[in-house]
Design a protein around this motif. Structure first.
Motif, short mmCIF file in Angstrom:
data_model
loop_
_atom_site.label_atom_id
_atom_site.label_comp_id
_atom_site.label_asym_id
_atom_site.label_seq_id
_atom_site.Cartn_x
_atom_site.Cartn_y
_atom_site.Cartn_z
N HIS A 1 -5.49 -7.98 11.67
CA HIS A 1 -6.92 -7.60 12.32
C HIS A 1 -7.78 -7.45 10.84
O HIS A 1 -9.24 -7.20 10.98
CB HIS A 1 -7.07 -6.32 13.22
N CYS B 1 -5.82 -8.21 2.57
CA CYS B 1 -5.22 -7.56 4.00
C CYS B 1 -4.26 -8.47 4.64
O CYS B 1 -4.66 -9.70 5.07
CB CYS B 1 -6.67 -7.88 5.01
N GLU C 1 0.74 -1.13 -0.04
CA GLU C 1 -0.04 0.02 -0.13
C GLU C 1 0.99 1.02 0.05
O GLU C 1 0.45 2.28 -0.79
CB GLU C 1 -0.99 0.09 1.20
N ASP D 1 -2.85 -3.20 8.47
CA ASP D 1 -4.12 -2.80 9.50
C ASP D 1 -4.33 -1.39 9.42
O ASP D 1 -5.51 -1.07 9.81
CB ASP D 1 -3.73 -3.38 10.95
N ASN D 2 -3.46 -0.40 9.39
CA ASN D 2 -3.64 0.96 9.60
C ASN D 2 -4.45 1.60 8.60
O ASN D 2 -4.19 1.68 7.28
CB ASN D 2 -2.33 1.51 9.70
N PRO D 3 -5.77 1.87 8.95
CA PRO D 3 -6.53 2.66 7.85
C PRO D 3 -6.41 3.93 7.61
O PRO D 3 -7.18 4.77 7.18
CB PRO D 3 -8.15 2.47 8.14
N GLU E 1 -14.59 0.53 3.84
CA GLU E 1 -13.64 1.17 3.76
C GLU E 1 -13.43 1.41 2.17
O GLU E 1 -12.86 2.26 1.62
CB GLU E 1 -12.31 0.96 4.22
N LEU F 1 -2.97 -4.61 1.92
CA LEU F 1 -3.04 -3.54 2.70
C LEU F 1 -2.90 -3.97 4.16
O LEU F 1 -3.19 -4.92 4.48
CB LEU F 1 -4.59 -3.18 2.65
N PHE G 1 -11.17 -9.00 4.27
CA PHE G 1 -11.80 -7.97 4.66
C PHE G 1 -13.03 -8.52 5.73
O PHE G 1 -13.54 -9.58 5.57
CB PHE G 1 -12.45 -7.14 3.46
N THR G 2 -13.35 -7.65 6.62
CA THR G 2 -14.31 -7.75 7.57
C THR G 2 -15.78 -7.07 7.43
O THR G 2 -15.75 -5.87 7.19
CB THR G 2 -13.83 -7.11 8.91
N ARG H 1 -9.37 -5.40 7.39
CA ARG H 1 -9.75 -4.07 7.23
C ARG H 1 -11.61 -4.07 7.09
O ARG H 1 -11.87 -5.02 6.41
CB ARG H 1 -9.21 -3.60 6.15
N SER I 1 -4.40 6.40 3.28
CA SER I 1 -4.44 5.19 2.52
C SER I 1 -4.01 5.39 1.07
O SER I 1 -4.50 6.50 0.48
CB SER I 1 -5.88 4.37 2.59
#
Length: 536
Positions: free
Chosen positions: A328, A324, A279, A301-303, A334, A299, A354-355, A330, A306
């Motif tokens: 954790h 991801c 990223e 964890d930090n959004p 987003e 990508l 992705f979550t 993303r 971007s």
């Protein structure tokens, strides 16, 4: 219903007859009299008059039926053959066969040798030097080395595609020899557009990064370069710090090559496909490869700030893969600004890790990309903190009628969609179920061109989603419901529906049992349907 087995064409019957008699007649005579006499050229038979496409089909029939012998393969190495693949019979591909290919098949334009590890480097050199018309050459997982790539670069002037994936003897210096002949001081493979070089040794060292940068500068037509060091090589070229790359063996430096590409303007490359982009490197990659059409990136964890903001600026971008790499993941939501920015340009979207915290984020994402032809997502669903397990009732209540899901979550539908795949990891909260079912119902009702549908490990019943949509899925050829909840009744309705369905995957479906599977197979045989059903 799935289509009945078609009556074989006359061409197909003739090829099957040839395949059946190949070993007992022509191959037997060849084995008895000529197999080890490599100066012998041809044995006359009906296969001599076949067009090259039919010869390749005959080879495929012999391979799939396990009737392809060394003698039969020798007989089918005909002078007018344009394409030859030995990936289905790597054990037969020895050095003697390689010499026969050079001797007999001068017209080859496509040669696929993936997995043929018995061919020595010297024979691979002979093939490259003796088949000057090659436009595609597959050497994945072979003994290709510096000498082989040097021969390819020097002799295969029409080559457009080359695959050296997994070739452990291909070093950074071998890659340089592919693109430049230091003895003749001339470029190699001037028409090469696709180079697949994944899983090579030395993927991360400085020599490899410089060698990949050398390829990018020395091969002016290169559009696809699949190599683990590509992002670092693009960073190097973008930095402009190309000094200190002189070579004692006669290769030009990166500075010389860059000047040849035009030093007055910022350096840009014609790459159309980019893999494994981080990223934080996206802006650099965008600057060097503004014509990219397909990008895959990871990508964290930090959004925060971007790199996703760069993607809509790629005017040619139409195929996108996002994964991801953090622990954790993303949130799927987003991606909504990105999808809205790309809009109708996006043709393929693939998502990993992705979550789906908000179940309405999935239909919102799909609605923003009405031009999609392919969509694939492996999503995680957060656990419901309020979920609890109640003991089963002593008396079961009569089953409720199947719900009628809303089908208006995708107002424009997905009229071009041909492939859709959705996989869910983890238990789905009760509040997510209705929204996801309505999303699938809306999608299936608005995708008349759908050919491949994969709904994997979906823990809620799919009958009420599939049954109303079946009449409109007139082009569906492949359906996978592995690990999902679907009843035998829904499968029976599928077997009675119209459409060209060819493959049905029911593995690990908790509501499908062995007796159901046996009944499905019996119906397929009885009605002579062209349908392959798998279950375990």
């Amino acid at each position: 219903m799935p289509q009945r087995r078609a009556v074989p064409t006359l061409t197909s019957l003739c090829l099957q007859s040839l395949a059946q008699h190949m070993q007992s007649l022509w191959a037997k005579d060849y084995s008895d009299n000529y197999l080890d006499e490599y100066e012998f050229r041809f044995l006359v038979g009906p296969f001599n008059d076949l067009a090259c496409g039919l010869v390749q089909e005959l080879l495929r029939l012999l391979g799939t039926s396990r009737r392809l012998s060394r003698a039969a393969l020798h007989l089918l190495l005909l002078p007018h053959l344009r394409q030859l693949s030995l990936t289905s019979c790597p054990a037969l591909a020895n050095n003697a066969l390689g010499h026969l290919i050079v001797l007999r098949c001068q017209a080859l334009s496509v040669l696929e040798l993936a997995g043929c590890g018995r061919l020595s480097p010297s024979v691979l050199v002979d093939l490259a030097e003796g088949l000057p018309r090659l436009s595609r050459l597959g050497l994945a997982h072979t003994q290709a080395n510096l000498q082989v790539l040097s021969a390819v670069g020097s002799c295969c002037h029409h080559l457009r595609e080359l695959d050296v994936t997994g070739c452990r003897k291909v070093t950074p210096r071998a890659l340089r020899h592919l693109a430049y002949d230091p003895a003749e001081r001339s470029p190699g493979c001037p028409r090469l557009r696709v180079l697949l070089a994944r899983d090579l040794e030395h993927a991360g060292d400085g020599d490899t990064v410089a060698a990949v940068a050398f390829l990018l500068l020395a091969l002016p037509c290169l559009e696809v370069l699949a190599h683990g060091a590509l992002p670092d090589a693009l960073r190097l070229l973008h930095s402009g710090q190309l000094g200190g790359t002189e070579d004692s063996e006669g290769f030009p430096s990166l500075e010389e090559l860059a000047r040849g590409r035009g030093a007055a303007a910022p350096l840009t490359l014609p790459l159309r496909q980019l893999e494994e982009v981080e990223e934080d490197a996206l802006s650099t990659v965008h600057a060097v490869c503004p014509q990219a059409e397909e990008v895959s990136m990871w990508l964290g964890d930090n959004p925060g700030p971007s790199g996703l903001r760069e993607l809509p600026g790629w005017n040619c971008l139409s195929r996108l893969t996002l994964g991801c790499s953090g622990r954790h993941g993303r949130a799927l939501a987003e991606l909504l600004p990105l999808a809205q920015g790309l809009g109708t340009r996006l043709r393929a979207l693939t998502l990993h890790g992705f979550t789906c915290r908000d179940p309405l984020s999935l239909p919102a994402l799909l609605a923003s990309c009405p031009g999609l032809q392919s969509f694939s997502a492996e999503l995680e669903v957060p656990q419901d903190p309020h979920a609890h397990h109640e003991p089963p009732e002593e008396e079961e209540e009569p089953p409720a009628p199947p719900p009628r899901w809303a089908t208006d979550l995708l107002p424009q539908g997905l009229p071009r969609l041909q492939s859709f795949s959705l996989s869910l990891a983890g238990p789905v909260p009760a509040a997510h179920g209705p929204a996801l079912c309505s999303t699938l119902a809306s999608l299936l009702c608005g995708a008349p061109r759908l050919q491949s549908l994969r709904l994997l490990a979906l823990p809620f019943p799919l009958d009420s989603v599939l049954e109303p949509a079946l009449p409109g899925l007139r082009e569906l050829r492949e359906l996978s419901l592995a690990g999902s909840r679907v009843s035998p009744g829904a499968v029976w309705q599928l077997l009675g529906s119209e459409g060209p369905l060819r493959r049905l995957e029911l593995s690990r479906c908790p509501d499908i049992h062995r007796r159901d599977y046996d009944s499905f197979l019996q119906a397929v045989r009885k009605q002579r349907l062209e349908l392959d059903i798998t279950w375990e």
